[in-house]
Design an enzyme around this catalytic site. Structure first.
Site, mmCIF file in Angstrom:
data_model
loop_
_atom_site.group_PDB
_atom_site.id
_atom_site.type_symbol
_atom_site.label_atom_id
_atom_site.label_comp_id
_atom_site.label_asym_id
_atom_site.label_seq_id
_atom_site.Cartn_x
_atom_site.Cartn_y
_atom_site.Cartn_z
ATOM 1 N N GLU A 1 0.837 -1.533 -0.034
ATOM 2 C CA GLU A 1 -0.019 -0.019 -0.042
ATOM 3 C C GLU A 1 0.855 1.224 -0.083
ATOM 4 O OE1 GLU A 1 -2.929 -0.441 3.091
ATOM 5 O OE2 GLU A 1 -3.836 -2.106 2.164
ATOM 6 N N LYS B 1 -15.908 -1.533 2.330
ATOM 7 C CA LYS B 1 -15.105 -1.953 1.400
ATOM 8 C C LYS B 1 -15.870 -2.522 0.132
ATOM 9 C CE LYS B 1 -10.655 -3.263 3.474
ATOM 10 N NZ LYS B 1 -9.880 -4.279 4.036
#
Length: 429
Positions: A205, A338
């Site tokens: 990330e 999500k």
């Protein structure tokens, strides 16, 4: 009528070099909506199913040709001719087509790609930005970012147990300033790590992924970087953790290999968190307990839920029915959102609405396997979520979301809101 005339899916690559889906939806007016689907590394066991081919001779079994075929050969036939502005009806049609609890027949990746592409096509047809199409005329709040600047756990090949160490520039006046603060701290952290002889390679990330002496050392170097960048920890910049505890849990015990006392019960883990919260300006802990350790979650919420944000990710998997049970039992006080955990835009919006009605905060989130798709940036503004989690300050798959938020803030101009510290409305500050 904004009639769907064609639906087409293809296999593309995500930020980890693994296949994922991209879907295009065409309307009779000639407009097209395109969406790409993300993929997670640490996943909740009750997430909607991401359909993979399993052919080890192709992409190591991670191909998505079957999901592509399900879009092109099954879903396309069923939704062609439908009105693209009927998001609820189209999502309902796909759920009926699949007919399983976790979308295991067609695949959540297939269904989500179509769901998001439909919304994008409809927004294009109506002639409004995606955030306004989804959220209406009151979509105006830019989110406070959770910026993941040290990666560990399943997101990095290092010895750090906690998966994400994040900064939140809550003292910023607007999103543009928050992004600048985050970038400056990110570069200061690189300098701090280099000065200590640590590796400055990045993880999935975009955060740094060094081997450290302990999990607490990650907090120490971040605090040093905040000060080095010229900001005040606890006032201008807050800290947040994603522990991803399900990855550390086995046989009723949590194992943190980088701690002196590595084996911890739920009670001991709560003590560990409380000690960190007392020492550092931590405002949020995500997945502090394993997804099936609801007793542990209750202990964590009871101990720290009035002081900090307790976020359920693997715990709730963006599923309204699981969230409803958590609300009833007083578990957590925030939900991570999500899109691919549940698989349709409609169900995602249902989860957000349920959370807000219960006084839970919502954090709109990326996955560790991302693409250049920026839908989640628009979603964060559409629902006035107040918080977004989309990685570090490098890698285009992360930065593209931040750049989209900059565009939205410019477009909203003096209507744009940024609430900083006020996004934590359900805890005592």
């Amino acid at each position: 009528m904004s009639q769907i005339t064609d639906v087409y899916a293809r296999e593309i690559l995500d930020s980890r070099g693994n296949p994922t889906l991209e879907v295009e939806v065409f309307l009779d007016s000639g407009v097209m909506g395109r969406a790409a689907v993300p993929s997670g590394a640490s996943t909740g066991e009750r997430e909607a199913l991401e359909l993979r081919d399993g052919d080890k001779g192709r992409y190591l079994g991670k191909g998505v040709e079957q999901a592509v075929s399900n879009v092109n050969d099954i879903i396309a036939d069923e939704i062609t001719g439908m009105d693209a502005t009927d998001q609820v009806g189209i999502d309902k049609k796909m759920l009926e087509l699949d007919g399983t609890e976790f979308k295991s027949r067609l695949g959540a990746n297939a269904i989500l790609g179509v769901s998001l592409a439909v919304a994008k096509a409809a927004a294009e047809e109506v002639g409004v930005p995606l955030y306004q199409y989804i959220g209406g005329c009151n979509a105006k709040e830019l989110p406070l970012p959770m910026m993941n600047i040290i990666n560990g756990g399943a997101h990095a090949d290092n010895n750090v147990d906690i998966q994400e160490f994040m900064i939140m520039p809550a003292g910023a006046a607007n999103f543009k300033e928050a992004l600048r603060m985050g970038a400056e701290i990110f570069h200061a952290l690189k300098s701090v790590l280099k000065g200590k002889g640590y590796n400055t390679a990045v993880g999935d990330e975009g955060g740094f992924a060094p081997n450290l002496k302990s999990n607490e050392e990650a907090l120490e170097v971040i605090m040093e970087a905040i000060v080095k960048a010229g900001y005040k920890p606890g006032e201008e910049v807050l800290l947040a953790l994603d522990v991803a505890s399900s990855e550390l849990f086995e046989n009723g015990v949590y194992t943190l290999e980088n701690e002196a006392e590595s084996k911890k019960t739920a009670d001991q883990l709560v003590d560990f968190y409380e000690n960190l919260v007392n020492k550092y300006p931590i405002v949020s802990i995500e997945d502090g307990m394993a997804e099936n350790d609801w007793d542990g979650w209750k202990k964590l919420t009871d101990r720290l839920g009035k002081r900090i944000q307790i976020v359920g990710d693997d715990l709730f998997v963006t599923n309204p029915s699981i969230l409803k049970e958590g609300i009833k039992k007083g578990i957590a006080n925030s939900i991570l959102i999500k899109l691919n955990q549940i698989g349709t835009l409609t169900e995602t919006l249902d989860a957000i609405e349920m959370a807000k009605r219960a006084g839970y905060t919502c954090v709109i989130s990326h996955r560790s396997g991302e693409t250049e798709d920026t839908t989640l940036a628009d979603l964060a503004v559409a629902v006035n979520a107040g918080q977004i989690k989309t990685g570090s300050l490098c890698r285009t798959d992360r930065v593209c979301k931040y750049n989209q938020l900059l565009r939205i803030e410019d477009e909203l101009d003096d209507v744009a809101q940024f609430r900083g510290h006020e996004v934590f409305y359900n805890i005592k500050k």
